[in-house]
Design an enzyme around this catalytic site. Structure first.
Site, PDB file in Angstrom:
ATOM      1  N   CYS A  34      26.068  29.465  26.131  1.00 27.53           N
ATOM      2  CA  CYS A  34      24.999  28.899  25.307  1.00 27.53           C
ATOM      3  C   CYS A  34      25.475  28.668  23.880  1.00 27.53           C
ATOM      4  O   CYS A  34      24.842  27.955  23.114  1.00 27.53           O
ATOM      5  CB  CYS A  34      23.804  29.836  25.250  1.00 27.53           C
ATOM      6  SG  CYS A  34      22.876  29.904  26.780  1.00 27.53           S
ATOM      7  N   ASP A  36      25.911  31.227  21.663  1.00 29.31           N
ATOM      8  CA  ASP A  36      25.702  32.356  20.759  1.00 29.31           C
ATOM      9  C   ASP A  36      25.582  33.702  21.465  1.00 29.31           C
ATOM     10  O   ASP A  36      24.949  33.817  22.503  1.00 29.31           O
ATOM     11  CB  ASP A  36      24.535  32.173  19.776  1.00 29.31           C
ATOM     12  CG  ASP A  36      23.463  31.215  20.238  1.00 29.31           C
ATOM     13  OD1 ASP A  36      22.880  30.527  19.391  1.00 29.31           O
ATOM     14  OD2 ASP A  36      23.205  31.183  21.455  1.00 29.31           O
ATOM     15  N   CYS A  60      26.280  29.781  15.694  1.00 31.37           N
ATOM     16  CA  CYS A  60      26.135  28.810  14.617  1.00 31.37           C
ATOM     17  C   CYS A  60      25.657  29.482  13.330  1.00 31.37           C
ATOM     18  O   CYS A  60      25.423  30.691  13.290  1.00 31.37           O
ATOM     19  CB  CYS A  60      25.134  27.742  15.038  1.00 31.37           C
ATOM     20  SG  CYS A  60      23.492  28.399  15.347  1.00 31.37           S
ATOM     21  N   CYS A 104      17.638  31.014  17.864  1.00 27.64           N
ATOM     22  CA  CYS A 104      18.504  32.014  17.230  1.00 27.64           C
ATOM     23  C   CYS A 104      17.691  33.203  16.736  1.00 27.64           C
ATOM     24  O   CYS A 104      18.137  34.348  16.817  1.00 27.64           O
ATOM     25  CB  CYS A 104      19.259  31.407  16.049  1.00 27.64           C
ATOM     26  SG  CYS A 104      20.413  30.113  16.523  1.00 27.64           S
TER      27      CYS A 104
END
Ligand SMILES: Cc1ncc(COP(=O)(O)O)c(C=O)c1O
Lengths: 153, 390
Positions: A34, A36, A60, A104
């Protein structure tokens, strides 16, 4: 991609990066596919206060910033308070996140819960946090995410 | 702060000469080339001259050049119009590494009932013409293979593929948006039926493109209008931009030998990165490769955070990571070369131009390694590696 100043600050100067050698709660969420992965280390004392927290993140700018912010928000707090941390609170503290980066913040919330779940497990305490948390839905897989606030701020 | 623009595959700066060539066509020679009066005739003259210049750059006749609004339009026109012009044929061959403008035009044809074969590439990002030959069918209307890839810079054997297409009675189209201006592009030598190019990749403005259609090749009209472009493409000609495109094509052709210098800097950059940074790999083969393209995958880190840190040092680059786009998937091009998803997330594209200097390259080579290291120190994926190497 427009990140808020707060996000850029936490990305450029992440707080609490690293490992805790004698952590008593460690959780990893997300996966490399994915894009992360967050790993969170907790040091919890006898009165269930999080005296130290560190993280490592592959991801990111938003993934790094949300991890950093989440660690700041739970450091010195009780386990119970930390369990109350929501992705929405992380987003707010960061002054907002772009819509495509909301996941996130979800991951950051789950990283905290996963580390606490591990703490409980090590202590042999029953808890309902041990559900699978290895995917935050970014890869498009069908998981139950509706308990999170996924609105853009 | 120092700024190094290393994202020329995304777009380029309009060159001063190009801008100067364009300026008279805004406030002075602003005419509509279709008008009969003096102002219109002046415009028509400039339009004809620009068409001749672009044609000369590609080694074709002026009446084989059609101006469009961009590379994407040229791709769509060639692919959809080209397929439609081959009545009764319902099969398209393309590759897995095309630009989305071409790829999505094929997807649109699929919705209309066309069958599309997506030919793969090898681990270096090259199409094997034998795979195209194997995919050919009786009802293949069109073969669409890009000349040079925008992400990994690989240059495809278009001439061979065009022969295969023609032997099977299909049209041959190539998206040469990244090739024009960077490598020799001669439509006769290539033997293609249609070829797309775009202004903003060669120091002309955004929003101007062209499609070469060989004499007798007539893709169905995509944009109906008032008879412009010999009735093939409607829309009052964007004269200033067309003049800019022609000027840029002319300069690029005249200065093509400069590209050897760019290629030397590219090699210095590639070698320097691979030497200085462990767990890195070049995406796309070394040769034939666009002179300005560098694309490297760094293990254990993610591309967007890499871009942000480079940006803080004034270095503008791009990545194939999903996190830098609005899609959930990393680059389809990198995945087509067999790069695992997690490594595709850690890819960095640096695309240099003839404006790039050796000092720029040295600066990148100085700044990049510590940034990669910093992100690796932060990455849980790197922990094991770091421990094992201690
Ligand atoms: C290979 C390729 N094809 C097509 C395009 C689209 O061109 P434009 O941006 O002019 O629509 C681009 C660039 O974006 C490209 O790199």
């Amino acid at each position: 991609m427009d990140y808020s100043e707060k996000v850029m600050d936490h990305f450029a100067h992440p707080r609490n990066v690293g490992e805790i050698e004698d952590a008593n709660g460690v959780g990893t969420v997300g996966n490399a596919k994915c894009g992360d992965i967050m790993k969170m280390y907790l040091k919890v004392d006898d009165s269930e206060i999080i005296t130290d927290v560190k993280f490592k993140t592959f991801g990111c700018g938003a993934a790094i910033a949300t991890s950093s912010m989440a660690t700041e928000m739970i450091k010195g707090k009780s386990i119970n308070d930390a369990l109350g941390l929501t992705n929405k609170a992380v987003i707010e503290a960061l002054g907002g996140l772009p819509a495509v980066k909301i996941h996130c913040s979800v991951l950051a919330e789950e990283a905290v819960k996963s580390a606490i779940a591990d703490y409980y497990k090590r202590k042999g305490i029953e808890n309902d946090l041990t559900r699978e948390m290895d995917c935050n839905g970014c890869c498009g897989c069908e998981h139950d995410h509706h308990h999170h606030d996924t609105e853009e701020e | 702060m120092r700024r190094i623009y290393a994202d020329n595959a995304a777009t380029t700066a309009v060159s001063r000469e190009v801008l100067d060539a364009m300026l008279p066509y805004f406030c002075e020679s602003y005419g509509n080339p279709s008008s009969l009066h003096a102002v219109g005739r002046e415009a028509k003259k400039a339009l004809d001259a620009a068409r001749a210049t672009v044609a000369a750059a590609l080694n074709c006749d002026a009446n084989e050049i059609y101006f469009t609004s961009c590379g994407s339009e040229s791709d769509n026109w060639a692919i959809r119009g080209g397929a439609h012009s081959k009545k009764g044929k319902k099969h398209i061959i393309t590759t897995k590494i095309e630009h989305h403008a071409a790829l999505h035009a094929c997807k649109a044809l699929e919705k209309e009932g066309y069958e599309v074969t997506y030919v793969g590439v090898d681990e270096n990002g090259y199409v094997d013409p034998a795979d195209v030959a194997a995919a050919m069918r009786e009802d293949t209307a069109l073969v669409s293979v890009m000349m040079a890839n925008n992400e990994i810079g690989t240059i495809q054997p278009i001439k061979e593929i065009a022969e295969i297409a023609h032997n099977g009675g299909a049209l041959m189209f190539t998206d040469a948006v990244q090739a024009v201006g960077n490598i020799p592009v001669d439509v006769k030598e290539l033997g293609v039926d249609m070829l797309a190019l775009s202004g903003h990749k060669i120091h002309a403005p955004k929003g101007i493109g062209a499609l070469y259609c060989k004499k007798g090749v007539r893709p169905d009209v995509l944009i109906e209008g008032g008879g412009q472009e010999r009735g093939r493409r409607g829309g009052t000609e964007a004269l200033a931009s067309i003049v800019g495109l022609a000027k840029a094509a002319e300069i690029a052709n005249a200065e093509l030998s400069e590209m050897d210098k760019v290629a030397a800097l590219r090699d210095k950059l590639i070698d320097g990165i691979l030497e200085r940074i462990p767990y890195s790999r070049l995406n796309g083969g070394r040769s034939p490769r666009l002179p300005g393209n560098v694309n490297v995958a760094f293990e254990f880190i993610e591309g967007e955070s890499l871009l942000l840190l480079l940006d803080m040092e004034g270095i503008c680059a791009s990545t194939g990571s999903a996190c830098s786009s609005n899609s959930l998937e990393p680059s389809h091009v990198l995945l087509a070369t067999g790069l695992p998803v997690e490594k595709a997330h850690g890819s960095l594209r640096l695309s240099i131009s003839k404006d790039t200097t050796e000092e720029d390259v040295d600066y990148i080579l100085e700044k990049l390694p510590p940034i990669v290291q910093r992100l690796r120190e932060m990455s849980p994926l790197y922990e094991e590696v770091a421990k094992n190497s201690k």
